[in-house]
Design an enzyme around this catalytic site. Structure first.
Site: not given
Length: 277
Positions: A34, A143
């Site tokens: 990632r 978020d």
């Protein structure tokens, strides 16, 4: 290019402090995968130099990008449908007379990912009482990841992300157009007008000045350790109105609800304990 133990520890400690994410060494290969594009973006081929950057004052912007890369953003419309059924069949009908009389109604989608949850809430509201579009009603969608906040605000979804929307609701609340990778669905102004998207770290200060009626915080705290979760429950309790509701994800529980001021109200659903007078 493997991440060395010292760099992993530095990045894991930083991710925990910044966002409550628990990165375990068993997931090191996933974390490497990632973060590789972030190393390329900042022009380094060393996890050691990357860790040094994000832990420095100069690395504040990259720190946000790192958290974004490490955050899992998986969601779909009407996920865990029993919460939307409770909202539409129990909560809203019990409040509609008060709403018609001018009461405000606020919902928080905490950890909103790409916005499917927030727009599912909006569809539930309008399907239950279409007149809610003209009432004092808002959904706050937040978020930690600025990319998904921007995505949700755009309200444009490729067909693969519209899974879960019944056909009648998709036809009613979305328009379809051809995109680069096939059909794209854009939420109607009726839906978008109910939702406000903001970037927010759950572990930071919450800017809301008024109490919430419903909080959806689903499949978020599962990534936090028990201590971090236990610090969040009283904060949710303080934010909710006395007749409010808190919804968690299917794998999440408040271990001692009464200690945090809550009682169970169904599967992964909680209500504040109201003090007796």
């Amino acid at each position: 290019m493997a991440i060395d133990p010292k760099s992993f520890e530095a990045i894991a400690d930083l991710a925990y402090r910044e966002s409550g994410l628990q990165l375990v060494v068993e997931k090191a290969s996933m974390i490497q995968s990632r973060l590789r594009h972030r190393l390329k973006a900042v022009g380094t081929d060393s996890f050691a130099s990357y860790a040094e950057l994000v832990c420095s004052d100069e690395g504040l912007d990259e720190r946000r990008q790192m958290i974004s890369a490490l955050t899992t953003n998986v969601s779909h419309f009407f996920r865990e449908s029993h919460h939307f059924e409770l909202l539409g069949q129990k909560i809203l009908p019990g409040l509609i007379d008060k709403l018609r009389a001018g009461r405000r109604f606020r919902v928080w989608s905490a950890g909103c990912s790409n916005g499917q949850e927030a727009y599912s809430i909006a569809m539930t509201m309008l399907e239950t009482f279409p007149e809610m579009a003209k009432m004092d009603v808002k959904i706050l969608a937040t978020d930690i990841d600025p990319k998904v906040v921007s995505f949700g605000r755009s309200a444009v979804y490729p067909e693969r992300l519209t899974t879960g929307i019944p056909k009648n609701l998709k036809d009613k609340y979305f328009s379809v157009q051809k995109g680069k990778e096939g059909d794209e669905y854009t939420a109607s102004e009726a839906l978008k007008s109910l939702v406000v998207f903001k970037e927010l770290n759950l572990l930071s200060n919450w800017p809301m000045k008024q109490k919430m009626d419903v909080v959806f915080c689903r499949n978020v705290v599962i990534y936090f350790d028990a201590d971090t979760q236990d610090r969040l429950w009283p904060r949710f309790h303080s934010l909710l109105n006395s007749d409010g509701h808190l919804f968690l994800g299917h794998s999440e529980r408040i271990s001692e609800p009464s200690n945090a001021g809550f009682i169970n109200n169904g599967p992964t659903s909680y209500r504040p304990i109201v003090a007796k007078r």
